[in-house]
Design a protein around this motif. Structure first.
Motif, PDB file in Angstrom:
ATOM      1  N   UNK A  12      -6.005   3.698  -2.807  1.00 45.59           N
ATOM      2  CA  UNK A  12      -5.582   2.327  -2.554  1.00 45.59           C
ATOM      3  C   UNK A  12      -6.784   1.400  -2.414  1.00 45.59           C
ATOM      4  N   UNK A  13      -7.796   1.878  -1.704  1.00 42.58           N
ATOM      5  CA  UNK A  13      -9.000   1.055  -1.520  1.00 42.58           C
ATOM      6  C   UNK A  13      -9.682   0.805  -2.872  1.00 42.58           C
TER       7      UNK A  13
ATOM      8  N   UNK B 146      -2.519  -2.352  -5.864  1.00 45.97           N
ATOM      9  CA  UNK B 146      -2.901  -1.373  -4.835  1.00 45.97           C
ATOM     10  C   UNK B 146      -1.713  -1.009  -3.948  1.00 45.97           C
ATOM     11  N   UNK B 147      -0.935  -2.007  -3.541  1.00 48.53           N
ATOM     12  CA  UNK B 147       0.146  -1.648  -2.622  1.00 48.53           C
ATOM     13  C   UNK B 147       1.302  -0.963  -3.351  1.00 48.53           C
TER      14      UNK B 147
ATOM     15  N   UNK C 286       0.166   2.564  -3.773  1.00 49.07           N
ATOM     16  CA  UNK C 286       0.214   3.234  -2.474  1.00 49.07           C
ATOM     17  C   UNK C 286       1.629   3.762  -2.207  1.00 49.07           C
ATOM     18  N   UNK C 287       2.619   2.895  -2.418  1.00 44.93           N
ATOM     19  CA  UNK C 287       4.004   3.308  -2.175  1.00 44.93           C
ATOM     20  C   UNK C 287       4.398   4.461  -3.078  1.00 44.93           C
TER      21      UNK C 287
ATOM     22  N   UNK D  82      -3.556 -10.578  -6.073  1.00 42.42           N
ATOM     23  CA  UNK D  82      -4.494  -9.482  -5.842  1.00 42.42           C
ATOM     24  C   UNK D  82      -4.008  -8.604  -4.701  1.00 42.42           C
ATOM     25  N   UNK D  83      -3.887  -7.340  -4.970  1.00 47.96           N
ATOM     26  CA  UNK D  83      -3.404  -6.412  -3.945  1.00 47.96           C
ATOM     27  C   UNK D  83      -2.057  -5.814  -4.314  1.00 47.96           C
ATOM     28  N   UNK D  84      -1.380  -6.440  -5.271  1.00 44.29           N
ATOM     29  CA  UNK D  84      -0.058  -5.935  -5.655  1.00 44.29           C
ATOM     30  C   UNK D  84      -0.169  -4.557  -6.305  1.00 44.29           C
TER      31      UNK D  84
ATOM     32  N   UNK E 185      -5.385   6.795   0.708  1.00 42.70           N
ATOM     33  CA  UNK E 185      -6.276   5.760   1.236  1.00 42.70           C
ATOM     34  C   UNK E 185      -7.412   5.460   0.258  1.00 42.70           C
TER      35      UNK E 185
ATOM     36  N   UNK F  69     -19.775  -0.124  -5.165  1.00 43.73           N
ATOM     37  CA  UNK F  69     -20.195   1.089  -4.452  1.00 43.73           C
ATOM     38  C   UNK F  69     -19.037   1.743  -3.697  1.00 43.73           C
ATOM     39  N   UNK F  70     -18.149   0.936  -3.166  1.00 43.14           N
ATOM     40  CA  UNK F  70     -17.005   1.479  -2.429  1.00 43.14           C
ATOM     41  C   UNK F  70     -16.042   2.207  -3.375  1.00 43.14           C
TER      42      UNK F  70
ATOM     43  N   UNK G  95     -20.040  -5.134  -2.158  1.00 44.85           N
ATOM     44  CA  UNK G  95     -19.757  -3.784  -1.679  1.00 44.85           C
ATOM     45  C   UNK G  95     -18.640  -3.104  -2.444  1.00 44.85           C
TER      46      UNK G  95
ATOM     47  N   UNK H  78      -7.666  -1.636  -4.949  1.00 47.49           N
ATOM     48  CA  UNK H  78      -7.747  -2.997  -4.422  1.00 47.49           C
ATOM     49  C   UNK H  78      -9.094  -3.644  -4.776  1.00 47.49           C
ATOM     50  N   UNK H  79     -10.164  -2.900  -4.598  1.00 51.89           N
ATOM     51  CA  UNK H  79     -11.488  -3.433  -4.935  1.00 51.89           C
ATOM     52  C   UNK H  79     -11.576  -3.751  -6.432  1.00 51.89           C
TER      53      UNK H  79
END
Ligand SMILES: Nc1ncnc2c1ncn2[C@@H]1O[C@H](COP(=O)(O)OP(=O)(O)OP(=O)(O)O)[C@@H](O)[C@H]1O
Ligand SMILES: [Mg+2]
Lengths: 120, 289
Positions: free
Chosen positions: B193-194, B172-173, B176-177, B168-170, B190, B262-263, B259, B197-198
């Motif tokens: 990416x957020x 998103x990152x 991002x790159x 998890x996060x791969x 930003x 909603x985020x 969260x 990730x969520x």
């Protein structure tokens, strides 16, 4: 605020000894044990104070451009996490102070008196 | 090894083609064609008549030209390419491959002997078919994908596995790159990416598996996350800050505060979530550049 100053204020110990960390600049801080909160509220170029020592904390910092972490309440993450952070060039510090006092000391020391955005 | 090579032609177009093809009718306008391509995120479509016979192909290049000439209200019939190369379902994959190589087409309609449309293939299907045939586990479809649209589109695709927190996060990152490389503004990166990730976290925490697809166009980022899992019975409730069904184990890790959704919504310019309880959840968001 320079990380060196953070370390002095919190009497903290550096965990990622291989990294240059003293001159890393943080603009504000975010104290949270809830990554959900960090994701919703944190500002870029922040310092994260947390008592959580899971790999997800390091990931979250990468996502959010968090510049450094202070682990509070004497929590020390496992070596694998320290290595992960080193690779990511994310300095990790550890203090025995609890969250409240850590945040208080940094705030009093002048770090990030800015208010966080209201969550809608 | 040598023998494998001789087996390749046994793979037919029928086995790899897309069967739900987006099509248009000749009397529709170029403006409509443009809108459909934008919404469906495709770079071309077969033009069919009432009997599903293929009478042409309209591509994004035709749309651009019509745009230049202020002819978006012209009927597709007048602007489409009429000399259509197509393949038959029983053709071998190598026939399609050589057509793609020779003409640099983005797509080939698949028609039966009566010229009726039965499917479509793009280089992506050929590659996926070959990869499956060669039993390649992972290929980066993103870079190989809709070649003809590579000037406007860049697609990243990630397979997400429920319970796999290491992974998890791969997405998103990586995203991002990629956005940093293209030079997108940091505030936008930003948000993207957020949200990614969520969304990734939600599949890892709540679902069994899913595909996250990020399409970067000239003016926006489109992210779709389709998962197979328990789905969400009451979406309105799930959208509330603080509503979470995450187990204690997840909360210990600092997640499950209710969260995420909603985020994601807050971070995006367009947000849509659909779910079929017991089947899965489809999330689609757009972030404008
Ligand atoms: N992909 C999904 N599949 C099934 N249920 C989901 C999915 N995404 C969200 N949900 C449901 O919606 C609820 C709210 O999701 P949301 O992302 O807002 O919070 P969370 O994931 O529980 O916690 P957080 O995001 O703060 O870590 C979840 O607890 C879950 O019940
Ligand atoms: Mg969530």
């Amino acid at each position: 605020m320079k990380l060196k100053r953070v370390q002095e204020l919190l009497n903290a110990r550096i965990l990622t000894t291989e990294l240059d960390w003293e001159d890393v600049e943080v603009l504000t801080a975010c104290g949270a044990d809830l990554m959900s909160d960090v994701l919703a509220f944190a500002k870029p170029k922040s310092l994260l104070l947390t008592g959580l020592v899971y790999p997800q904390v390091i990931r979250t910092c990468e996502i959010l451009d968090i510049k450094a972490i202070v682990f509070v309440r004497g929590k020390i993450p496992p070596q694998t996490i320290i290595e992960m952070a080193t690779q990511q060039k994310l300095p990790l510090l550890a203090t025995s102070l609890p969250m409240y006092e850590s945040c208080g000391s940094l705030y009093k020391g002048g770090l990030g008196a800015k208010e966080i955005e209201n969550y809608e | 090894m040598n023998n494998d090579k001789h087996d390749l032609p046994s793979l037919t177009v029928k086995e790899i083609m897309i069967t739900s093809v987006v099509t248009v009718f000749p009397e529709m306008t170029m403006g409509e064609a443009k809108e459909i391509m934008r919404l469906k995120n495709i770079t071309g479509m077969p033009v069919i008549d009432k009997n599903r016979k293929v009478i042409g192909v309209v591509s994004i290049a035709d749309v651009f030209q019509a745009l230049d000439e202020h002819k978006l209200d012209a009927p597709i019939r007048e602007r489409m390419t009429v000399k259509v190369h197509s393949v038959k379902p029983e053709d071998s994959i190598s026939v399609a491959l050589s057509l793609f190589r020779r003409y640099q087409f983005g797509r080939l309609p698949v028609v039966d002997d009566g010229n009726t449309l039965v499917g479509l293939i793009t280089p992506k299907e050929v590659i996926a078919g070959l990869a499956a045939f060669l039993k390649l586990e992972e290929i980066n479809e993103g870079d190989l994908g809709t070649k003809s649209g590579s000037e406007i589109n860049r697609t990243l695709e990630f397979h997400l596995q429920g319970g796999n927190f290491d992974q998890a996060g791969i997405a998103a990152s990586t995203l991002k790159k990629t956005l940093q490389e293209i030079g997108i503004r940091p505030e936008i990166i930003r948000k993207a990416t957020i949200a990614t990730y969520e969304a990734e976290m939600n599949v890892v925490i709540h679902a069994d598996e899913g595909i996250l697809k990020a399409v970067i166009t000239a003016d926006k980022l489109k992210i779709s996350v389709n998962d197979r899992g328990p789905g969400i019975a009451n979406i309105e409730e799930a959208m509330q800050v603080g509503f979470s069904t995450a187990p204690d184990k997840i909360r210990e890790m600092g997640f499950g505060a209710g969260m995420g959704l909603p985020n994601i919504k807050k971070s995006s310019d367009y947000f849509k979530i659909d779910s079929l309880p017991g089947k899965g959840t489809d999330l689609y968001i757009e972030i404008n550049f």
